[in-house]
Design an enzyme around this catalytic site. Sequence first.
Site, PDB file in Angstrom:
ATOM      1  CG  ASP A   1      -0.325  -0.528   2.489  1.00 60.87           C
ATOM      2  OD1 ASP A   1       0.912  -0.407   2.627  1.00 60.87           O
ATOM      3  OD2 ASP A   1      -1.046  -1.039   3.352  1.00 60.87           O
TER       4      ASP A   1
ATOM      5  CG  ASN B   1      -8.738  -2.838  11.766  1.00 58.90           C
ATOM      6  OD1 ASN B   1      -7.790  -3.464  11.303  1.00 58.90           O
ATOM      7  ND2 ASN B   1      -9.165  -1.702  11.249  1.00 58.90           N
TER       8      ASN B   1
ATOM      9  CG  HIS C   1      -5.783  -3.267   8.611  1.00 62.72           C
ATOM     10  ND1 HIS C   1      -5.856  -1.905   8.836  1.00 62.72           N
ATOM     11  CD2 HIS C   1      -4.506  -3.600   8.924  1.00 62.72           C
ATOM     12  CE1 HIS C   1      -4.692  -1.453   9.244  1.00 62.72           C
ATOM     13  NE2 HIS C   1      -3.852  -2.455   9.323  1.00 62.72           N
TER      14      HIS C   1
ATOM     15  CD  GLU D   1      -8.650   0.025   7.691  1.00 62.43           C
ATOM     16  OE1 GLU D   1      -8.492  -0.998   8.389  1.00 62.43           O
ATOM     17  OE2 GLU D   1      -8.080   1.104   7.945  1.00 62.43           O
TER      18      GLU D   1
END
Length: 258
Positions: A67, A137, A139, A144
């Site tokens: 990313d 979380n 990801h 996400e």
Amino acid sequence: MRVIINEDATRVAIEAANLIINLIKRKPNCVLGLATGSTPIELYRLLVDAFSNGEISFSSVSTFNLDEYYDMTPGHHQSYRYFMDQHLFSKVDIKPENTFLPECSGKQSAEEVAKQYEMEIKRRGGIDLQLLGIGENGHIGFNEPGSSLASRTRLKTLTPNTLEANSRLFEDGEFQPTLAMTMGVGTIMDAKQVLILATGTNKSEAIGNMLLGSITSACPASILQMHPHVTAVIDRDASIDIENSDYFELSESNRRKL
Ligand code: PGA
């Protein structure tokens, strides 16, 4: 999924570095998928050491990062390109033209950048090993919770949780991007092999869900249960929410004996 539980973060980095060093020795022109974040920093240091000792060369290696922040000025010190230059690229013999990040800073649309990124990965024969961290979380990359489990490279909005977790890396008052280009979950799943690292108790719930939870976009990492070749290298702190962590330790110890 192969799970290797180590005593601490240093051992995690050594174990992970050995897997990558062996891959580069076996396949000098391999295609590596790389990650940023705090977790792989020590691993990159060990890869630089292995290069400096003459053990490996990156001269034929290609890399694709997971990313990059959207609309970052090239060379910005908060960009993931800058992170990779600092921790790896400038310290080894990799050719700059063989290093790719989904950089989107205005000249092309996000859709065009994404399409070209996917095409370049294919053109180079696909990713041999994708390195991943995991978010608190669940990801992977910036996919996400709620991301399509079939998604490809695209622009994503970061969750408040991710922004909070990453705010430690920004000065007070410094602009923190809220959008990023990321490989999709489907892009990650196309890698021939996945190596996921996690250290610290703050990652234990996500690791527990990834390994033994339902496969759900609520924990994007859980899709890795469907991948045939995943190695999770974690420390003991990150293993505390794995219900049967003893089993994984036994299984790994048997694997090493055989
Ligand atoms: P970290 O980030 O290595 O900085 O914990 C991992 C991630 O958010 O994917």
